[in-house]
Design a protein around this motif. Structure first.
Motif, mmCIF file in Angstrom:
data_model
loop_
_atom_site.group_PDB
_atom_site.id
_atom_site.type_symbol
_atom_site.label_atom_id
_atom_site.label_comp_id
_atom_site.label_asym_id
_atom_site.label_seq_id
_atom_site.Cartn_x
_atom_site.Cartn_y
_atom_site.Cartn_z
ATOM 1 N N SER A 69 0.797 -1.223 0.000
ATOM 2 C CA SER A 69 0.000 0.000 0.000
ATOM 3 C C SER A 69 0.828 1.271 0.000
ATOM 4 N N ASN A 70 2.119 1.185 -0.170
ATOM 5 C CA ASN A 70 2.921 2.412 -0.252
ATOM 6 C C ASN A 70 3.996 2.263 -1.315
ATOM 7 N N GLY A 71 4.064 3.264 -2.155
ATOM 8 C CA GLY A 71 5.053 3.240 -3.225
ATOM 9 C C GLY A 71 5.551 4.627 -3.526
ATOM 10 N N GLY A 72 6.746 4.711 -4.064
ATOM 11 C CA GLY A 72 7.287 6.007 -4.450
ATOM 12 C C GLY A 72 6.721 6.470 -5.771
ATOM 13 N N SER A 73 6.974 7.717 -6.104
ATOM 14 C CA SER A 73 6.461 8.316 -7.326
ATOM 15 C C SER A 73 6.969 7.567 -8.550
ATOM 16 N N SER A 74 6.051 7.312 -9.486
ATOM 17 C CA SER A 74 6.449 6.652 -10.732
ATOM 18 C C SER A 74 7.293 7.574 -11.603
ATOM 19 N N GLN A 75 7.313 8.874 -11.296
ATOM 20 C CA GLN A 75 8.175 9.801 -12.028
ATOM 21 C C GLN A 75 9.628 9.655 -11.595
ATOM 22 N N ASP A 76 9.836 9.146 -10.397
ATOM 23 C CA ASP A 76 11.180 9.052 -9.840
ATOM 24 C C ASP A 76 11.716 7.633 -9.766
ATOM 25 N N PHE A 77 10.828 6.644 -9.828
ATOM 26 C CA PHE A 77 11.250 5.263 -9.631
ATOM 27 C C PHE A 77 10.620 4.331 -10.666
ATOM 28 N N TYR A 78 11.387 3.295 -11.017
ATOM 29 C CA TYR A 78 10.820 2.146 -11.715
ATOM 30 C C TYR A 78 10.328 1.185 -10.631
ATOM 31 N N HIS A 79 9.141 0.617 -10.816
ATOM 32 C CA HIS A 79 8.559 -0.290 -9.834
ATOM 33 C C HIS A 79 8.393 -1.679 -10.429
ATOM 34 N N ARG A 80 8.515 -2.674 -9.589
ATOM 35 C CA ARG A 80 8.139 -4.034 -9.972
ATOM 36 C C ARG A 80 7.812 -4.819 -8.710
ATOM 37 N N VAL A 81 6.958 -5.816 -8.854
ATOM 38 C CA VAL A 81 6.668 -6.784 -7.797
ATOM 39 C C VAL A 81 7.033 -8.150 -8.354
ATOM 40 N N THR A 82 7.893 -8.876 -7.627
ATOM 41 C CA THR A 82 8.403 -10.154 -8.125
ATOM 42 C C THR A 82 8.230 -11.242 -7.074
ATOM 43 N N LEU A 83 7.730 -12.399 -7.505
ATOM 44 C CA LEU A 83 7.751 -13.586 -6.659
ATOM 45 C C LEU A 83 9.144 -14.186 -6.805
ATOM 46 N N ASP A 84 9.980 -13.986 -5.803
ATOM 47 C CA ASP A 84 11.376 -14.407 -5.902
ATOM 48 C C ASP A 84 11.539 -15.909 -5.699
ATOM 49 N N TYR A 85 12.728 -16.393 -6.023
ATOM 50 C CA TYR A 85 12.998 -17.831 -6.009
ATOM 51 C C TYR A 85 12.813 -18.454 -4.625
ATOM 52 N N ASP A 86 12.876 -17.636 -3.545
ATOM 53 C CA ASP A 86 12.724 -18.155 -2.186
ATOM 54 C C ASP A 86 11.272 -18.167 -1.716
#
Length: 282
Positions: free
Chosen positions: A247-264
């Motif tokens: 529910s909290n993220g930085g500005s899309s103008q300043d950051f690239y975002h991704r959500v990843t299901l990592d190998y662990d």
């Protein structure tokens, strides 16, 4: 081990942003560098197909000495992170090729011309393709409507403006360096529940089991939305937010975002700073 983690590659002050539900998508909604019929890429021999901003690239990534992955990557950060790939369980040999054929099909072949993978457009043929600034690679009809999208066939990663409908899933990679399917999966189920499973790797053993689930969205959960403001949430069929995953993220103008299901087996939220992108704090 916590199933969710928020990984930030630099620290910043958070402010609440207006939540925006995803607007209906059309390929013509942004300026594109269209890929024309007959265009092709071969391992190690030509440039990838870039989005208009150059932030995303569709093409071949060398994984081993003679093993390639057909993938979409962030192309403006030092580690060109893979966010989608085709035929991920089998690396392609050098000399493999991907082509948007003159018949409007996206086809991936080995050096002998044998088909490795093809995008399924369910009958209609494309008039062009485009790598969008959202990170979505799209095959489009002549009227600009989408016939196939990488966003609708995710691997282990979600990007802002991407949606997981019921029965959609993410499958973790095997390891940091091995992009083949690993032990964990993340599913938006038909019953509206958001669930993480450990996959059964041994035939004949008991069925896979859930190690996390979000019971609060049953039965109204209809889709998982990663909106352009960087919020990941479960929504009902009318768009009402039922529960937040992140529910909290930085500005899309300043950051690239991704959500990843990592190998662990942990679902993580990553932010890569756009400013001074060549320097990333670990």
């Amino acid at each position: 081990m916590a199933p969710f983690q928020h990984s930030k590659l630099c620290f910043f002050s958070l402010s609440l942003l207006l939540l925006l539900l995803l607007l209906p998508f059309t390929v013509t909604s942004q300026s594109n560098r269209n890929v024309s019929l007959g265009s092709s890429l071969t391992t190690g021999s030509n440039s990838p197909w870039l989005s208009p901003s150059g932030e995303f690239a569709f093409g071949f990534q060398r994984i081993t000495t003679d093993g390639y992955l057909l993938a979409i990557v962030f192309d403006k950060i030092p580690e060109r992170t893979v966010v989608w790939s085709a035929n991920r369980n089998n690396l392609a040999p050098g000399g493999s090729r991907v082509e948007l054929t003159t018949q409007g099909r996206l086809v991936f072949t080995d050096p002998s011309g044998n088909q490795i993978w093809a995008a399924n457009t369910n009958g209609p043929v494309a008039s062009h393709a485009a790598m969008l600034d959202t990170g979505n690679f799209v095959l489009a009809a002549s009227d600009g409507s989408s016939l196939w999208e990488s966003f609708e066939d995710p691997t282990d990663t979600l990007l802002p403006s991407q949606i997981m409908e019921r029965e959609s899933r993410l499958i973790a990679s095997h390891s940091r360096s091995n992009h083949s399917e690993g032990r964990f999966k993340f599913i938006m189920q038909l019953d509206g529940n958001l669930v993480m499973y450990q996959r059964d790797e041994h035939p004949g053993t008991p069925s896979e089991y859930a190690y996390w689930s979000n019971q609060s969205t049953i039965p109204s959960g209809y889709r998982l939305v990663f909106n352009q403001s960087g919020f990941l949430f479960v929504a009902s069929i009318n768009g009402t937010v039922l529960d937040y995953v992140f529910s909290n993220g930085g500005s899309s103008q300043d950051f690239y975002h991704r959500v990843t299901l990592d190998y662990d087996g942990v679902l993580r939220y990553y932010e890569h700073p756009k400013r001074n992108a060549s320097i990333i704090d670990e």
